[in-house]
Design an enzyme around this catalytic site. Structure first.
Site: not given
Ligand code: ASP
Length: 345
Positions: A15, A60, A280-282
């Site tokens: 982003t 990403s 763990t999922q925590c």
């Molecule tokens: N979808 C974007 C990415 O991971 C989200 C971001 O960059 O905050 O490339």
């Protein structure tokens, strides 16, 4: 001692460098050279800042282990020319990439800092400028002897510096998008950057070049336990021929259903030679299979403890260790050791 720090910015996408495409109103990556124009604040540092785009910029969500190998290669090629590295990366898989690089770069003497943003850098309220400026300052920071203050792979986001293999994306909206649930942040950026020196890993020998491990074995599956899980699903994942290791994402302190069919399938996977790792999922806390009878059954079946490792950290550690050796006995021995500050035992 050198006075002017030099930083290499590596842009992978995300982003931070996206713009709205008027044709369909979705965010898409754009040419990186514009990022530096968008962040003139970087020019106020007395550092040499060079930049490069890693192949083509991607969201990403499209990251694959090949990108980690490419990043490790770029850092290796440029290691002697720069004092620190800043990797601009999308937030969605940043914790996976930072975890992977933490294992692939052994014996680091220079910072490798991942950052990105929730809002594109061209948007008025962007968090990207602050994140990037802090990341660059941390990557360039050196002590009185000229050594890097944070010679680790980290994530710098929302004024926190976290060890890369301890961080997790916890919000798709907040500017504080990452959390390190089981380890304190290595630094906090306020009026000044306050480092927690006692928690930062430093190399045994500053003169020794790091080892750049690029071989990964990705035959790992993740099985998230949930009420209603069926024998078919567990069998497909735990006993599937394409997996060498399975991360079992369990409840709380490492608990899973105690029903016999479930334990039998876990035992079957282990008898096939698979490594089964309990995570763990925590978001915080550790696996302790001795606490409850439901956990005890797993350890008795041969499931290994992932301690307080994140799923992202565990996946990267398995890829790395399995890439090092075809021997599962080796992987089983190493996976329970603390290699890069990723677990506390
Ligand atoms: N979808 C974007 C990415 O991971 C989200 C971001 O960059 O905050 O490339």
């Amino acid at each position: 001692m050198k006075t002017k720090s030099s930083i290499l910015l590596i842009y992978t996408g995300g982003t931070i460098g996206m713009k709205i495409d008027p044709s369909d109103q979705t965010l898409k990556p754009f040419d990186f050279s514009q990022i530096l124009e968008e962040v003139p604040e970087l020019g106020k540092f007395a550092y040499r800042i060079d930049s490069l785009t890693c192949d083509s910029a991607i969201d990403s969500a499209d990251v694959e282990p090949g990108l980690w190998q490419r990043l490790a290669g770029l850092i290796e090629e440029n290691y002697d020319r720069y004092d620190g590295f800043v990797i601009l990366h999308g937030t969605d898989t940043m914790a996976y990439s930072a975890s992977a690089l933490s294992f692939m770069l052994e014996g680091l003497t220079k910072p490798v800092i991942f950052t990105g943003s929730q809002l594109p850098v061209g948007v008025a309220r962007t968090d990207g400028k602050e994140n990037l400026v802090s990341a660059v300052e941390i990557a360039a920071a050196r002590d009185g002897e000229g050594h890097a203050i944070v010679p680790e792979v980290c994530i710098c986001f929302g004024n926190l510096l976290m060890r890369g293999n301890r961080a997790k994306k916890i919000s798709s909206e907040d500017f504080r998008a990452f959390r390190s649930g089981n380890f304190p942040p290595l630094a906090e950026a306020g009026i000044s950057i306050r480092y927690r020196f006692q928690d930062i890993i430093r190399p045994a020998d500053w003169e020794r070049k790091p080892v750049f491990h690029k071989k990964l074995d990705t035959r790992v599956s993740i099985l998230k336990i949930h009420p209603g899980i069926t024998p078919q699903v567990v069998r497909n994942i735990v006993c599937g021929p394409e997996t060498r290791a399975v991360i079992l994402e369990t409840y709380g302190s490492g608990n899973a259903p105690s029903r016999q069919w479930f334990i039998d399938l876990i035992k079957e996977g282990i008898s096939m030679g698979k490594i089964i790792l309990n995570i763990t999922q925590c978001i915080a806390g550790s696996v302790d299979m001795d606490l409850y009878a439901t956990g005890k059954k797993l350890s008795e079946a041969g499931v290994l403890s992932g301690y307080d490792c994140t799923t992202e950290g565990a996946l990267a550690k398995l890829f790395f260790l399995m890439g090092m050796s075809e021997s599962n006995a080796f992987v089983a021995r190493e996976i329970v050791r603390n290699l890069r500050g990723e677990i506390t035992k």
